[in-house]
Design a protein around this motif. Structure first.
Motif, mmCIF file in Angstrom:
data_model
loop_
_atom_site.group_PDB
_atom_site.id
_atom_site.type_symbol
_atom_site.label_atom_id
_atom_site.label_comp_id
_atom_site.label_asym_id
_atom_site.label_seq_id
_atom_site.Cartn_x
_atom_site.Cartn_y
_atom_site.Cartn_z
ATOM 1 N N LYS A 93 0.866 -1.168 0.000
ATOM 2 C CA LYS A 93 0.000 0.000 0.000
ATOM 3 C C LYS A 93 0.911 1.228 0.000
ATOM 4 O O LYS A 93 2.072 1.141 0.396
ATOM 5 N N SER A 98 -5.914 6.595 6.388
ATOM 6 C CA SER A 98 -7.299 6.473 5.927
ATOM 7 C C SER A 98 -7.640 7.552 4.904
ATOM 8 O O SER A 98 -8.422 7.317 3.976
ATOM 9 N N ASP A 115 -6.327 6.256 1.705
ATOM 10 C CA ASP A 115 -7.256 5.260 1.168
ATOM 11 C C ASP A 115 -8.448 5.933 0.480
ATOM 12 O O ASP A 115 -8.922 5.471 -0.564
#
Length: 264
Positions: free
Chosen positions: A88, A158, A161
């Motif tokens: 990621k 987050s 994301d």
């Protein structure tokens, strides 16, 4: 060409790794241009010795690359095999405290980051044709055994994301939402993601444009679906050339199955 995707097995790695993938080339292929993917990638190349990565001063077969702001050229042969680990965007830093900023537009041999003997065992297994699932087990053990105690920024992760989910089309004030200031966001992206938030969004938009054209090769470059991501066609064209070093009108001539598989 055949591609197989594997998910991370160990629970402690699932929040840092998107997936593993294995590709086998089966025919003669000219040099290929691959787009930036917006994430660090660990690569094991085996099957036949070659200058696959086309990176200066890197002749080893196992490397890790960081964020790219342009298309990367690779040189596969019919016997080339690739096992990749997609981190990621924040995964490399959160696991090992390694900033992708040091790998911007390049890569380094894996044995400069991980014990040479551990890399060697994985390379031997790949060359000996051991099942990929077994090799992935070894990779996960290596990653976990070399994991560092790094302070993660869950809120900023987050936000990253959310930017990915929105294909880079997001207003900065919306993602900050009064919970964090712009300077903190900039520091996080520079250190943890390796590039600015603006560049990250541009890469995601470019990547999505390519996904669309690979899925719908009959689409025209002036299709409104493309242009909704840019002020006008001139901005779209300039951005496209910056990343691909190719005019949109000429891009279809360099489309290839390897890129298509990486974008899927």
């Amino acid at each position: 060409m055949q591609k197989t995707i594997y998910q991370a097995k160990h629970q402690d790695l699932k929040q840092h790794i998107t997936d593993y993938w294995h590709i086998t080339f089966s025919e003669s292929t000219p040099a290929l241009k691959l787009p930036p993917l917006g994430m660090p990638v660990m690569l094991f190349q085996y099957g036949e010795e070659s200058d696959f990565y086309n990176l200066e001063q890197i002749k080893t077969s196992s490397i890790i690359v960081g964020q790219f702001s342009k298309h990367m050229v690779v040189n596969p042969t019919p016997k080339t095999r690739i096992l990749g680990v997609n981190f990621k965007p924040y995964g490399l830093y959160n696991l090992f405290g390694i900033s992708p900023k040091t790998l911007f537009n390049t890569g380094v041999p894996l044995n400069t980051l991980f014990p040479k003997e551990e890399i060697g065992k994985i390379e031997v297994k790949l060359k000996n044709g051991i099942q990929i699932e077994s090799v992935i087990d070894d990779i996960e053990r290596m990653l976990l055994s070399n994991k560092k105690e790094v302070q993660n920024h869950n809120l900023l992760d987050s936000i990253t994301d959310k930017i990915i989910a929105r294909k880079g089309i997001i207003d900065q004030s919306e993602i900050l939402n009064g919970k964090i200031n712009a300077r903190t966001l900039q520091r996080y992206f520079s250190k943890t993601i390796g590039i600015s938030c603006k560049m990250f969004c541009r890469i995601l938009r470019h990547k999505y444009i390519l996904e669309l054209i690979y899925q719908n090769p009959e689409m025209r470059w002036d299709d409104p679906l493309f242009l909704e991501y840019y002020y006008d066609f001139s901005h779209f064209r300039k951005d496209f050339i910056t990343f691909s070093q190719t005019k949109p009108v000429d891009f279809k001539s360099i489309m290839n199955n390897f890129t298509k598989s990486l974008l899927e």
